[in-house]
Motif scaffolding. Structure first.
Motif: not given
Ligand SMILES: [Zn+2]
Length: 785
Positions: A394, A425-426, A429, A448, A505, A785
């Motif tokens: 991200e 998810h990304e 971010h 996270e 996470y 990530n």
């Molecule tokens: Zn992440």
């Protein structure tokens, strides 16, 4: 100070901190888990208030960048020149400035090539060997020059991934400093040497996909709570970055398509007239419009342009800048409306991702912006981009995700949902940490964990049956069950975490979901969470700012929750250890005599009587019936007129309230609960009554405050209870559900029957504990990530 004193002081300091953490009242069963966090958090001050809000004299630094960069496709190299304007908004005079040279993580002479342990195995992969012998390539940042605004050379020192630049005259509070850095580096092949950015080579068409990240010397964060954050980049703990404005000119081969942080300033010079028309259509489109089509991408892949083009990007108030460049890219876009403001949701992807990305990516981007805006703050940037790059990483306004179809264009269910999850998810971010700009190098969970929690909410809002892997409480149980020495608290520095995925996470995401659904309730949680997002948008929060705001805005004492879930490794295992049933003696013969008869019949089970009857022994009173009288025939449990009259007289003498107990709340259950796992939690019960009906009730965690290991509580019920179950909706992550019911439920486990056979040597038959460990240790799928 000599070394011995220092280490003694350190020991003393650590000992105090550790005992403050778990043992406020050592050896006692109370006065520990519910104590206020106190010294575990930094003291409030003028920069950070006790409420968790930025203080009246909150400050943060700023760095503006003007960058010219050229991507050399023939040499796979980046060459850049940047002018940085650094604003010292701190109250401190600065004599030097720290920059981050992240690409030095690949420097063959750097510590990062030495600090990972390794082991020989019977089968070694190429990457195993590369980890031992090094990649042998000339990677890392080459600094060409560092000068002030007038071109005069500045002194600088490179320490691994950090560069210190001397400020000729002390940079006083309120002053700004302009300086220039020229650099270059060879773009690493991220598929072999690893890394968050780099190149991917496609042999079938002899082209590269470049994802260019951590590519320019970037300002480290100087803050009120830790001075310079210059902890070295090892490739693991992510970033701490300063907000600023960017103007970036990216020069690349003319047939490349570029997507980047911010808004492109010169599409009219870069796109064909057909593409420009499609771009204009996309501004109001309700479905993605292909601006660069698959046919155009396939055409571009066949040759290599000799000419170059320069893409000019501008981005305001971002903490970083990244871009993608390739001639292999399809580009689509559509507008989405965030509280009255237009945001362009866009995607860039190669032919192999087309079947999935063309259908889903841009729509998932828009969905994510909508969902996250509702739960935190309205998305403030003008664009949000998803790029297919077979990973998950991200940056502001742009992120890199995975999701490639099979050669025939089909895809598996796992790939589809994995892709949707990673895009959510990304893109998510953008909110944490790109806008709520926490220090990732220090606290991975702050971005996270919060982001994975919101990802779970967005997944459920996409499809209520979404196969979410992180968020539901019971999904964290396998991790929590591991031996204590294999767990570390969530509040562990990013570099020191072993099981990154579960620790940073899944566990914080689960904890926040429990906080929302089970501890605080949605209304109080959502208000407080949004308040935290508003307070710290475009600022640098610390954990204490989060912990304090969640309490400050909700009036829910949560110190026990942070202590248990974030500072400790205790687990949830509450047991119903026992249950006793009491009935009120109503004195009403109609009720009591039936009960008395039942009890008498139970008590009459007598082994000697039974055997005498079976043996046919004739008793004396049977042989001579003249021995019998009234008492041999009397039914002592019969309800008689006189016993009824007696009860009525007694009943009439009672007060109204006393009478009410005879008709309601007639059943009393004393239940004993044991806290085996150590983590105090609410007690959620589901009662099943004799008539088949059920009732749930929730007791706040505060019930444990006087005794953290054992409590008993009496429940008054108006109906007879058949059974009671703890945590019926599996919302607390209780690691042992076999002790959650009374009477105990006997749920069979399955076993399989095989014909006799000889097992291969070394086979254990059961689940290999090492496999379980590896699952728990795994980073997010495909190294996201
Ligand atoms: Zn992440």
């Amino acid at each position: 100070m000599n070394k011995q004193i220092v280490s003694l002081l350190l020991l003393f300091g650590l000992g105090t901190a550790a005992s403050a953490q778990h043992q406020n009242n050592p050896g006692s069963n109370h006065g520990n888990k519910f104590e206020q966090l106190g010294t575990l958090m930094h003291d409030p001050n003028v920069y950070r208030s006790a409420s968790g809000a930025p203080g009246p004299r909150y400050w943060q630094q700023r760095a503006d960048y003007e960058i010219d960069v050229e991507l050399d496709d023939a040499k796979q190299q980046i060459t850049g020149s940047e002018t940085i304007t650094y604003f010292n908004n701190s109250p401190d005079p600065l004599t030097y400035i720290w920059l981050q040279l992240d690409e030095n993580e690949h420097d063959p002479k750097g510590d990062n090539q030495k600090i990972n342990g390794s082991q020989m195995k019977e089968k070694m992969s190429v990457s195993d060997l590369r980890n031992i012998t090094g990649h042998g390539q000339d990677l890392g940042v080459k600094i060409k020059k560092v000068t002030d605004g007038a071109g005069k050379a500045l002194q600088y020192t490179i320490n691994q991934t950090m560069m210190r630049v001397e400020v000729p005259n002390t940079l006083k509070p309120g002053e700004r400093f302009r300086f220039k850095v020229d650099w270059s580096y060879k773009i690493p092949d991220r598929m072999t040497v690893g890394g968050r950015g780099g190149l991917e080579y496609f042999a079938e068409d002899d082209n590269y996909l470049y994802t260019i990240t951590q590519w320019y010397p970037r300002l480290a964060v100087y803050s009120d709570f830790q001075g310079w954050q210059n902890k070295q980049f090892t490739g693991s703990g992510e970033f701490a970055l300063t907000f600023g404005n960017f103007k970036v000119n990216i020069t690349a081969p003319a047939d490349h398509v570029i997507g980047a942080t911010g808004e492109c300033q010169n599409y009219s010079q870069l796109l064909t007239s057909a593409q420009l028309k499609r771009w204009n259509q996309a501004q109001t489109a309700k479905a993605p419009v292909e601006i660069v089509t698959l046919a155009e991408a396939r055409q571009a892949m066949k040759a290599k342009a000799q000419k170059k083009k320069t893409w000019t990007y501008a981005a305001q108030n971002v903490r970083d800048f990244a871009f993608v460049s390739s001639r292999r890219l399809v580009w689509d876009a559509m507008a989405t409306n965030i509280e009255g403001k237009k945001v362009m949701a866009m995607s860039y992807y190669g032919p192999e991702a087309y079947p999935l990305y063309n259908k889903y990516s841009t729509k998932v981007v828009a969905h994510t912006l909508q969902s996250y805006s509702k739960h935190s703050i309205p998305y403030p940037y003008p664009v949000a981009i998803s790029v297919e790059a077979n990973n998950g990483m991200e940056y502001p306004m742009i992120c890199f995700n995975y999701g490639r179809a099979e050669k025939d264009g089909t895809y598996s269910e796992a790939t589809k949902y994995g892709m949707i999850g990673v895009i959510i998810h990304e893109v998510g971010h953008n909110f944490f940490p790109m806008i709520v700009n926490s220090d990732e190098r220090q606290w991975t969970w702050m971005d996270e964990g919060l982001n994975t929690f919101l990802q779970y909410l967005a997944e459920l809002e996409w499809d209520v049956n979404f196969p979410s892997q992180r968020g539901p409480a019971h999904k964290i149980v396998d991790y929590m069950k591991l031996p204590k020495d294999q767990l570390e608290p969530i509040m562990t520095n990013s570099e020191n975490i072993i099981r990154f995925g579960p620790n940073a996470y899944a566990k914080p995401a689960t904890a926040l979901n429990i906080l929302r659904e089970t501890v605080m309730g949605r209304e109080l949680f959502d208000y407080a969470f949004k308040e935290y997002s508003r307070r710290w948008a475009f600022k640098h929060p610390t954990p204490a700012d989060f912990f304090r705001t969640m309490e400050d805005a909700s009036a829910v004492d949560l110190d026990w929750f942070w202590r248990g879930w974030f500072y400790g490794t205790d687990v949830v295992d509450i047991s119903i250890a026992g249950m006793r049933y009491f009935r009120l003696d109503t004195k009403n013969p109609e009720t009591e005599n039936i009960q008395a008869r039942n009890n008498a019949e139970k008590e009459a089970r007598n082994i000697s009587q039974q055997r005498n009857r079976e043996a046919g022994i004739k008793t004396a009173i049977a042989q001579d019936t003249s021995l019998q009288d009234f008492y041999n025939k009397w039914d002592r449990y019969a309800v008689t007129a006189s016993s009824q009259a007696e009860f009525q007289k007694f009943y009439n003498s009672l007060s109204k309230e006393q009478q009410a107990f005879y008709t309601t709340k007639n059943y009393f259950y004393e239940v004993e609960f044991k806290n085996i796992g150590g983590l105090v939690m609410p007690i959620i019960l589901e009662w099943t009554y004799a008539d088949g009906s059920t009732e749930t009730e929730k007791i706040p965690a505060y019930i444990w405050r006087k005794n953290e290991v054992q409590v008993t509580k009496v429940f008054a019920k108006s109906k007879e209870v058949k059974s009671v179950k703890l945590d019926p909706f599996r919302e607390t992550a209780d690691i042992d559900e076999t002790n959650n019911a009374w009477p105990r439920e006997h749920v069979p486990s399955k076993f399989e029957l095989f014909k006799e056979q000889r097992l291969p040597r070394g086979s254990s038959g059961g689940q290999n504990p090492m496999q379980l460990n590896r699952q728990n240790q795994s980073n997010p799928a495909s190294g996201t990530n």
